[in-house]
Design a protein around this motif. Structure first.
Motif, PDB file in Angstrom:
ATOM      1  N   ILE A  37       0.866  -1.315   0.067  1.00 25.59           N
ATOM      2  CA  ILE A  37      -0.241   0.032  -0.200  1.00 25.59           C
ATOM      3  C   ILE A  37       1.007   1.308   0.096  1.00 25.59           C
ATOM      4  O   ILE A  37       1.769   1.393   0.878  1.00 25.59           O
ATOM      5  CB  ILE A  37      -0.959  -0.048   1.128  1.00 25.59           C
ATOM      6  N   LEU A  38       0.876   2.037  -1.169  1.00 30.77           N
ATOM      7  CA  LEU A  38       1.380   3.221  -1.014  1.00 30.77           C
ATOM      8  C   LEU A  38       0.434   4.324  -0.443  1.00 30.77           C
ATOM      9  O   LEU A  38      -0.246   4.734  -1.225  1.00 30.77           O
ATOM     10  CB  LEU A  38       1.982   3.512  -2.497  1.00 30.77           C
ATOM     11  N   VAL A  39       1.049   5.100   0.290  1.00 28.59           N
ATOM     12  CA  VAL A  39       0.276   6.381   0.981  1.00 28.59           C
ATOM     13  C   VAL A  39       0.811   7.523   0.500  1.00 28.59           C
ATOM     14  O   VAL A  39       2.104   8.067   1.012  1.00 28.59           O
ATOM     15  CB  VAL A  39       0.098   6.268   2.591  1.00 28.59           C
ATOM     16  N   ASN A  40       0.020   8.191  -0.300  1.00 23.45           N
ATOM     17  CA  ASN A  40       0.323   9.488  -0.841  1.00 23.45           C
ATOM     18  C   ASN A  40       0.050  10.722   0.032  1.00 23.45           C
ATOM     19  O   ASN A  40      -1.037  10.885   0.360  1.00 23.45           O
ATOM     20  CB  ASN A  40      -0.098   9.878  -2.301  1.00 23.45           C
ATOM     21  N   ASN A  41       1.149  11.236   0.937  1.00 22.81           N
ATOM     22  CA  ASN A  41       0.621  12.275   1.953  1.00 22.81           C
ATOM     23  C   ASN A  41       1.111  13.716   1.553  1.00 22.81           C
ATOM     24  O   ASN A  41       2.015  14.225   1.685  1.00 22.81           O
ATOM     25  CB  ASN A  41       1.727  12.004   2.935  1.00 22.81           C
ATOM     26  N   ASN A  42       0.020  14.108   0.461  1.00 24.58           N
ATOM     27  CA  ASN A  42       0.188  15.510   0.047  1.00 24.58           C
ATOM     28  C   ASN A  42       1.270  15.834  -0.872  1.00 24.58           C
ATOM     29  O   ASN A  42       2.108  16.907  -0.744  1.00 24.58           O
ATOM     30  CB  ASN A  42       0.149  16.356   1.249  1.00 24.58           C
ATOM     31  N   SER A  43       1.786  14.984  -1.752  1.00 28.06           N
ATOM     32  CA  SER A  43       2.926  15.041  -2.411  1.00 28.06           C
ATOM     33  C   SER A  43       2.555  16.066  -3.507  1.00 28.06           C
ATOM     34  O   SER A  43       1.381  16.280  -4.164  1.00 28.06           O
ATOM     35  CB  SER A  43       3.472  13.732  -3.236  1.00 28.06           C
ATOM     36  N   THR A  44       3.395  16.887  -3.916  1.00 25.88           N
ATOM     37  CA  THR A  44       3.393  18.176  -4.962  1.00 25.88           C
ATOM     38  C   THR A  44       4.011  17.871  -6.274  1.00 25.88           C
ATOM     39  O   THR A  44       4.056  18.583  -7.293  1.00 25.88           O
ATOM     40  CB  THR A  44       3.843  19.314  -4.327  1.00 25.88           C
ATOM     41  N   ASP A  45       4.676  16.354  -6.217  1.00 29.79           N
ATOM     42  CA  ASP A  45       5.325  16.060  -7.468  1.00 29.79           C
ATOM     43  C   ASP A  45       4.501  15.138  -8.176  1.00 29.79           C
ATOM     44  O   ASP A  45       3.335  14.858  -7.981  1.00 29.79           O
ATOM     45  CB  ASP A  45       6.529  15.686  -7.193  1.00 29.79           C
ATOM     46  N   ASP A  46       4.929  14.306  -9.056  1.00 27.65           N
ATOM     47  CA  ASP A  46       4.354  13.001  -9.647  1.00 27.65           C
ATOM     48  C   ASP A  46       4.451  11.774  -9.136  1.00 27.65           C
ATOM     49  O   ASP A  46       4.673  10.558  -9.745  1.00 27.65           O
ATOM     50  CB  ASP A  46       4.725  13.195 -11.035  1.00 27.65           C
ATOM     51  N   THR A  47       4.538  11.730  -7.943  1.00 24.61           N
ATOM     52  CA  THR A  47       4.779  10.339  -7.095  1.00 24.61           C
ATOM     53  C   THR A  47       3.882   9.393  -7.397  1.00 24.61           C
ATOM     54  O   THR A  47       4.026   8.089  -7.821  1.00 24.61           O
ATOM     55  CB  THR A  47       4.576  10.734  -5.730  1.00 24.61           C
ATOM     56  N   VAL A  48       2.649   9.538  -7.487  1.00 23.25           N
ATOM     57  CA  VAL A  48       1.381   8.970  -7.909  1.00 23.25           C
ATOM     58  C   VAL A  48       1.561   8.110  -9.006  1.00 23.25           C
ATOM     59  O   VAL A  48       1.672   7.017  -9.336  1.00 23.25           O
ATOM     60  CB  VAL A  48       0.043   9.306  -7.653  1.00 23.25           C
ATOM     61  N   GLU A  49       1.552   9.127 -10.172  1.00 20.09           N
ATOM     62  CA  GLU A  49       1.786   8.666 -11.524  1.00 20.09           C
ATOM     63  C   GLU A  49       2.920   7.952 -11.804  1.00 20.09           C
ATOM     64  O   GLU A  49       3.056   6.929 -12.508  1.00 20.09           O
ATOM     65  CB  GLU A  49       1.874  10.067 -12.366  1.00 20.09           C
ATOM     66  N   ALA A  50       4.136   8.358 -11.100  1.00 18.80           N
ATOM     67  CA  ALA A  50       5.505   7.639 -11.394  1.00 18.80           C
ATOM     68  C   ALA A  50       5.264   6.274 -10.524  1.00 18.80           C
ATOM     69  O   ALA A  50       5.563   5.107 -11.282  1.00 18.80           O
ATOM     70  CB  ALA A  50       6.533   8.486 -10.770  1.00 18.80           C
ATOM     71  N   ALA A  51       4.717   6.115  -9.555  1.00 20.45           N
ATOM     72  CA  ALA A  51       4.651   4.675  -8.966  1.00 20.45           C
ATOM     73  C   ALA A  51       3.673   3.753  -9.550  1.00 20.45           C
ATOM     74  O   ALA A  51       4.219   2.592  -9.852  1.00 20.45           O
ATOM     75  CB  ALA A  51       4.212   4.908  -7.430  1.00 20.45           C
ATOM     76  N   ASN A  52       2.549   4.160 -10.091  1.00 17.98           N
ATOM     77  CA  ASN A  52       1.954   3.373 -11.006  1.00 17.98           C
ATOM     78  C   ASN A  52       2.619   2.957 -12.303  1.00 17.98           C
ATOM     79  O   ASN A  52       2.414   1.859 -12.503  1.00 17.98           O
ATOM     80  CB  ASN A  52       0.562   3.950 -11.263  1.00 17.98           C
ATOM     81  N   ARG A  53       3.288   3.841 -12.930  1.00 14.62           N
ATOM     82  CA  ARG A  53       3.983   3.628 -14.213  1.00 14.62           C
ATOM     83  C   ARG A  53       5.076   2.612 -13.838  1.00 14.62           C
ATOM     84  O   ARG A  53       5.129   1.550 -14.647  1.00 14.62           O
ATOM     85  CB  ARG A  53       4.666   4.834 -14.991  1.00 14.62           C
ATOM     86  N   TYR A  54       6.011   2.654 -12.910  1.00 11.15           N
ATOM     87  CA  TYR A  54       6.790   2.033 -12.460  1.00 11.15           C
ATOM     88  C   TYR A  54       6.296   0.532 -12.170  1.00 11.15           C
ATOM     89  O   TYR A  54       6.909  -0.557 -12.680  1.00 11.15           O
ATOM     90  CB  TYR A  54       7.801   2.406 -11.211  1.00 11.15           C
ATOM     91  N   TRP A  55       5.246   0.415 -11.378  1.00  9.98           N
ATOM     92  CA  TRP A  55       4.756  -0.799 -11.054  1.00  9.98           C
ATOM     93  C   TRP A  55       4.352  -1.636 -12.330  1.00  9.98           C
ATOM     94  O   TRP A  55       4.433  -2.733 -12.498  1.00  9.98           O
ATOM     95  CB  TRP A  55       3.755  -0.994 -10.094  1.00  9.98           C
ATOM     96  N   VAL A  56       3.883  -1.138 -13.305  1.00 20.95           N
ATOM     97  CA  VAL A  56       3.438  -1.742 -14.549  1.00 20.95           C
ATOM     98  C   VAL A  56       4.733  -2.224 -15.137  1.00 20.95           C
ATOM     99  O   VAL A  56       4.835  -3.244 -15.993  1.00 20.95           O
ATOM    100  CB  VAL A  56       2.621  -0.853 -15.278  1.00 20.95           C
ATOM    101  N   GLU A  57       5.710  -1.123 -15.285  1.00 24.80           N
ATOM    102  CA  GLU A  57       7.120  -1.546 -16.142  1.00 24.80           C
ATOM    103  C   GLU A  57       7.609  -2.972 -15.206  1.00 24.80           C
ATOM    104  O   GLU A  57       8.251  -3.909 -15.836  1.00 24.80           O
ATOM    105  CB  GLU A  57       8.053  -0.512 -15.788  1.00 24.80           C
ATOM    106  N   LEU A  58       7.441  -2.811 -13.889  1.00 21.73           N
ATOM    107  CA  LEU A  58       8.209  -4.120 -13.141  1.00 21.73           C
ATOM    108  C   LEU A  58       7.307  -5.371 -13.310  1.00 21.73           C
ATOM    109  O   LEU A  58       7.980  -6.616 -13.109  1.00 21.73           O
ATOM    110  CB  LEU A  58       8.139  -3.941 -11.489  1.00 21.73           C
ATOM    111  N   LYS A  59       6.008  -5.326 -13.823  1.00 22.15           N
ATOM    112  CA  LYS A  59       5.411  -6.321 -14.298  1.00 22.15           C
ATOM    113  C   LYS A  59       5.051  -7.704 -13.215  1.00 22.15           C
ATOM    114  O   LYS A  59       5.176  -8.752 -13.437  1.00 22.15           O
ATOM    115  CB  LYS A  59       5.947  -7.279 -15.671  1.00 22.15           C
ATOM    116  N   SER A  60       5.140  -7.114 -11.888  1.00 25.26           N
ATOM    117  CA  SER A  60       4.665  -7.778 -10.708  1.00 25.26           C
ATOM    118  C   SER A  60       3.199  -8.195 -10.825  1.00 25.26           C
ATOM    119  O   SER A  60       2.325  -7.235 -11.010  1.00 25.26           O
ATOM    120  CB  SER A  60       5.358  -7.213  -9.448  1.00 25.26           C
TER     121      SER A  60
END
Length: 342
Positions: A37-60
């Motif tokens: 579970i990734l908890v996004n705590n008021n990030s002002t950058d692209d943390t959520v988008e990057a995490a989703n993209r990376y997870w897809v790339e990792l093919k887990s």
């Protein structure tokens, strides 16, 4: 049985990939259910988008989800992760913690074998972005790395409930039911831990102290290994001093827990804000100033780290002078009659 890995993130876009990669490489038996579970705590950058993209790339195909917590502060983010978690054991994995492949499985097994364990701390090994300065080895524990006990036992698990009473929060394993019971009792943190870019810490200690006061045990597991990434900008003297100032601040704010655990009186003039402030200033004048004047230690890094901690303590007293007495009363009343036991 089962583990929820909770990653609390604030502007983690540039740090999160290796953390997710190591999680995708976990070797967990099919008999142990687990999730991330990734908890996004008021990030002002692209943390959520990057995490989703990376997870897809990792093919887990491991369970992965993202939730939001708008209230700033690491303690708030962790509590949000707790509320969303499915399984009885929680790993609070920081966004720069790289867990070794057996971490999740070993964390589950250790909790299963230790029914009184409230929290089990791992063995963090620093992975520095550049060659660290000479002082780093001495202060590596400030960066949530290194041994959390010098003792040894078969299987690598050591009970440090009375020896130390806390573990660093990085990659720590908590018993979910213990935390739920704590919060259902209307427990309120004195500290919110780190918020945004602030270096204030101590929320880990507060949770450990609280679990100890509720009768749980605190353990260190030598074989629960992970790497803790330390970027170059955290290897400066300026960062070290700010870090220790935060430790001094937190230590003094958590004095009510220290008093409660050691059986000292929780009321009277000696727990008032002005008495504690006066004692701290007195120690500063009697111990620190003579060394600066007669031993010329003002340029010594160790002495400067010491002074930073003292500064943090004095700041804590001044900023919270109206709450010191009520904090002592709160901790004393909330935890009731605590029996000191080995």
């Amino acid at each position: 049985m089962g583990v929820s890995v909770i990653i609390c993130c604030y502007n983690s876009k540039d740090r999160i990939y290796p953390t997710l990669k190591h999680l995708s490489e976990q070797q967990v038996p099919a008999s142990i259910p687990w999730e991330i579970i990734l908890v996004n705590n008021n990030s002002t950058d692209d943390t959520v988008e990057a995490a989703n993209r990376y997870w897809v790339e990792l093919k887990s195909d491991f369970q992965f989800s993202i939730v939001n917590e708008r209230q700033p502060g690491l303690s708030n983010a962790r509590r949000r992760g707790l509320e969303c978690s499915r399984y009885p054991y929680l790993i609070f994995c920081d966004d720069d913690n790289w867990l070794f492949p057996q971490y999740v499985a070993m964390a589950n097994d250790a909790m299963e074998k230790l029914p009184r364990a409230g929290v089990i701390g791992g063995y963090g090994k620093p992975f520095c972005e550049e060659t660290p300065p000479d002082w780093f080895a001495k202060y590596s524990s400030n960066y949530a790395t290194g041994l959390q006990s010098e003792k040894y036992s078969e299987g690598g698990i050591v009970d440090i409930t009375m020896e130390k009473s806390y573990v660093y929060g990085a990659a720590a394993v908590f018993r979910k039911s213990a935390l739920i019971q704590l919060y259902k009792s209307n427990f309120k943190n004195i500290l919110t831990d780190r918020t945004g870019e602030s270096l204030l810490s101590g929320g880990d200690n507060e949770l450990c102290y609280s679990l100890k006061l509720r009768g749980y045990r605190i353990y260190f597991h030598l074989l629960l290994e992970f790497q803790h990434f330390v970027p170059a900008n955290r290897l400066t003297e300026e960062y070290l001093l700010k870090l220790n100032e935060g430790f001094g601040y937190s230590y003094m704010m958590l004095l009510p827990y220290q008093y409660k655990m050691t059986g000292r009186k929780m009321h009277g003039i000696k727990v008032s804000s002005w008495w504690l402030l006066a004692c701290s200033i007195f120690l500063h004048i009697v111990n620190d100033l003579p060394q600066m004047i007669f031993k010329n230690l003002s340029g010594d890094i160790n002495f400067r780290v010491h002074l930073a901690g003292r500064k943090g303590a004095i700041i804590a007293f001044w900023r919270n002078r109206k709450d010191i007495n009520s904090n002592f009363k709160y901790v004393d009343a909330f935890f009731g009659s605590y029996k000191i036991e080995n």
